[in-house]
Write a protein that holds these residues in place. Structure first.
Motif, PDB file in Angstrom:
ATOM      1  N   VAL A  18       0.821  -1.216  -0.040  1.00  0.00           N
ATOM      2  CA  VAL A  18      -0.070  -0.059   0.023  1.00  0.00           C
ATOM      3  C   VAL A  18       0.789   1.097   0.123  1.00  0.00           C
ATOM      4  CG1 VAL A  18      -1.740   1.369   1.209  1.00  0.00           C
ATOM      5  CG2 VAL A  18      -1.888  -1.310   1.001  1.00  0.00           C
ATOM      6  N   ALA A  19       1.874   1.321   0.655  1.00  0.00           N
ATOM      7  CA  ALA A  19       3.051   2.429   0.730  1.00  0.00           C
ATOM      8  C   ALA A  19       3.281   2.675  -0.807  1.00  0.00           C
ATOM      9  CB  ALA A  19       4.006   2.120   1.597  1.00  0.00           C
ATOM     10  N   GLN A  20       3.584   1.577  -1.671  1.00  0.00           N
ATOM     11  CA  GLN A  20       4.002   1.893  -2.962  1.00  0.00           C
ATOM     12  C   GLN A  20       2.800   2.428  -3.790  1.00  0.00           C
ATOM     13  OE1 GLN A  20       4.856  -2.118  -3.783  1.00  0.00           O
ATOM     14  NE2 GLN A  20       7.099  -1.979  -3.277  1.00  0.00           N
ATOM     15  N   LEU A  21       1.550   2.117  -3.586  1.00  0.00           N
ATOM     16  CA  LEU A  21       0.472   2.549  -3.963  1.00  0.00           C
ATOM     17  C   LEU A  21       0.193   3.984  -3.769  1.00  0.00           C
ATOM     18  CD1 LEU A  21      -2.229  -0.350  -3.478  1.00  0.00           C
ATOM     19  CD2 LEU A  21      -0.862   0.477  -5.674  1.00  0.00           C
ATOM     20  N   VAL A  22       0.602   4.163  -2.205  1.00  0.00           N
ATOM     21  CA  VAL A  22       0.359   5.730  -1.998  1.00  0.00           C
ATOM     22  C   VAL A  22       1.470   6.747  -2.649  1.00  0.00           C
ATOM     23  CG1 VAL A  22       0.846   7.198  -0.033  1.00  0.00           C
ATOM     24  CG2 VAL A  22      -0.268   5.251   0.542  1.00  0.00           C
ATOM     25  N   LEU A  23       2.484   6.145  -3.164  1.00  0.00           N
ATOM     26  CA  LEU A  23       3.513   7.143  -4.006  1.00  0.00           C
ATOM     27  C   LEU A  23       2.840   7.177  -5.183  1.00  0.00           C
ATOM     28  CD1 LEU A  23       6.844   5.569  -3.099  1.00  0.00           C
ATOM     29  CD2 LEU A  23       5.591   7.693  -1.796  1.00  0.00           C
ATOM     30  N   ILE A  24       2.031   6.431  -5.700  1.00  0.00           N
ATOM     31  CA  ILE A  24       1.137   6.527  -6.991  1.00  0.00           C
ATOM     32  C   ILE A  24       0.001   7.330  -7.010  1.00  0.00           C
ATOM     33  CG2 ILE A  24       0.140   5.389  -8.939  1.00  0.00           C
ATOM     34  CD1 ILE A  24       1.947   2.798  -8.252  1.00  0.00           C
ATOM     35  N   ASP A  25      -0.675   7.297  -5.864  1.00  0.00           N
ATOM     36  CA  ASP A  25      -1.940   7.980  -5.761  1.00  0.00           C
ATOM     37  C   ASP A  25      -2.383   8.178  -4.186  1.00  0.00           C
ATOM     38  OD1 ASP A  25      -4.557   9.007  -5.624  1.00  0.00           O
ATOM     39  OD2 ASP A  25      -5.068   7.874  -7.492  1.00  0.00           O
ATOM     40  N   GLU A  33      -2.909   4.338   6.430  1.00  0.00           N
ATOM     41  CA  GLU A  33      -3.083   4.840   7.635  1.00  0.00           C
ATOM     42  C   GLU A  33      -3.662   3.632   8.467  1.00  0.00           C
ATOM     43  OE1 GLU A  33      -4.633   8.603  10.337  1.00  0.00           O
ATOM     44  OE2 GLU A  33      -5.761   8.215   8.493  1.00  0.00           O
ATOM     45  N   ARG A  34      -4.850   3.077   8.206  1.00  0.00           N
ATOM     46  CA  ARG A  34      -5.385   1.920   9.007  1.00  0.00           C
ATOM     47  C   ARG A  34      -4.266   0.748   9.204  1.00  0.00           C
ATOM     48  NH1 ARG A  34     -10.693  -1.560   7.741  1.00  0.00           N
ATOM     49  NH2 ARG A  34     -10.459  -2.672   9.771  1.00  0.00           N
ATOM     50  N   LEU A  35      -3.629   0.539   8.234  1.00  0.00           N
ATOM     51  CA  LEU A  35      -2.556  -0.605   8.617  1.00  0.00           C
ATOM     52  C   LEU A  35      -1.721  -0.038   9.563  1.00  0.00           C
ATOM     53  CD1 LEU A  35      -2.156  -1.708   4.799  1.00  0.00           C
ATOM     54  CD2 LEU A  35      -2.823  -3.072   6.518  1.00  0.00           C
ATOM     55  N   GLU A  38      -3.438  -0.439  12.906  1.00  0.00           N
ATOM     56  CA  GLU A  38      -3.472  -1.779  13.301  1.00  0.00           C
ATOM     57  C   GLU A  38      -2.128  -2.541  13.687  1.00  0.00           C
ATOM     58  OE1 GLU A  38      -5.632  -4.914  14.345  1.00  0.00           O
ATOM     59  OE2 GLU A  38      -6.506  -3.272  13.451  1.00  0.00           O
ATOM     60  N   ILE A  39      -1.051  -2.349  12.845  1.00  0.00           N
ATOM     61  CA  ILE A  39       0.058  -2.843  13.478  1.00  0.00           C
ATOM     62  C   ILE A  39       0.663  -2.286  14.743  1.00  0.00           C
ATOM     63  CG2 ILE A  39       2.653  -2.863  12.920  1.00  0.00           C
ATOM     64  CD1 ILE A  39       1.651  -2.914   9.834  1.00  0.00           C
ATOM     65  N   ALA A  40       0.700  -0.962  15.055  1.00  0.00           N
ATOM     66  CA  ALA A  40       1.019  -0.560  16.230  1.00  0.00           C
ATOM     67  C   ALA A  40       0.249  -0.963  17.251  1.00  0.00           C
ATOM     68  CB  ALA A  40       0.572   1.186  16.121  1.00  0.00           C
TER      69      ALA A  40
END
Length: 58
Positions: A18-25, A33-35, A38-40
Protein backbone atom coordinates in the motif's frame (compact mmCIF):
# COMPACT_ATOMS: atom_id res chain seq x y z
CA UNK A 1 -9.88 -3.92 14.43
CA UNK A 2 -9.02 -6.65 11.95
CA UNK A 3 -9.45 -10.34 12.83
CA UNK A 4 -6.61 -11.81 14.89
CA UNK A 5 -6.03 -14.54 12.31
CA UNK A 6 -4.40 -11.88 10.14
CA UNK A 7 -0.82 -11.91 11.37
CA UNK A 8 1.41 -8.91 11.97
CA UNK A 9 3.65 -10.23 9.22
CA UNK A 10 0.78 -10.14 6.71
CA UNK A 11 -0.15 -6.64 7.84
CA UNK A 12 3.44 -5.50 7.37
CA UNK A 13 3.56 -7.02 3.88
CA UNK A 14 0.31 -5.26 3.01
CA UNK A 15 1.69 -2.00 4.37
CA UNK A 16 4.64 -2.20 1.97
CA UNK A 17 2.36 -2.78 -1.00
CA UNK A 18 0.00 0.00 0.00
CA UNK A 19 2.93 2.36 0.63
CA UNK A 20 3.94 1.80 -2.98
CA UNK A 21 0.39 2.62 -4.07
CA UNK A 22 0.40 5.80 -1.95
CA UNK A 23 3.38 7.02 -3.95
CA UNK A 24 1.30 6.60 -7.10
CA UNK A 25 -1.94 8.05 -5.74
CA UNK A 26 -2.77 9.54 -2.34
CA UNK A 27 -6.23 8.00 -2.50
CA UNK A 28 -4.63 5.00 -0.74
CA UNK A 29 -3.57 7.02 2.32
CA UNK A 30 -6.56 5.96 4.47
CA UNK A 31 -5.74 2.30 3.88
CA UNK A 32 -2.08 2.94 4.70
CA UNK A 33 -3.08 4.76 7.87
CA UNK A 34 -5.37 1.93 8.95
CA UNK A 35 -2.58 -0.60 8.45
CA UNK A 36 -0.15 1.58 10.42
CA UNK A 37 -2.65 1.87 13.27
CA UNK A 38 -3.46 -1.83 13.27
CA UNK A 39 0.22 -2.81 13.38
CA UNK A 40 0.86 -0.36 16.24
CA UNK A 41 -2.16 -1.70 18.14
CA UNK A 42 -1.00 -5.29 17.72
CA UNK A 43 2.51 -4.43 18.98
CA UNK A 44 1.02 -2.53 21.92
CA UNK A 45 -1.23 -5.47 22.84
CA UNK A 46 1.69 -7.89 22.60
CA UNK A 47 3.73 -5.63 24.90
CA UNK A 48 0.88 -5.51 27.43
CA UNK A 49 0.53 -9.29 27.42
CA UNK A 50 4.28 -9.65 27.92
CA UNK A 51 4.18 -7.24 30.86
CA UNK A 52 1.19 -9.07 32.39
CA UNK A 53 3.03 -12.37 31.98
CA UNK A 54 6.10 -10.92 33.70
CA UNK A 55 3.98 -9.73 36.62
CA UNK A 56 2.25 -13.09 37.03
CA UNK A 57 5.53 -15.00 36.81
CA UNK A 58 7.17 -12.64 39.29
Amino acid sequence: MLPRNITIERLQEARIKVAQLVLIDRVYLPIFERLENEIATRHHEDDLVARATAIVNG
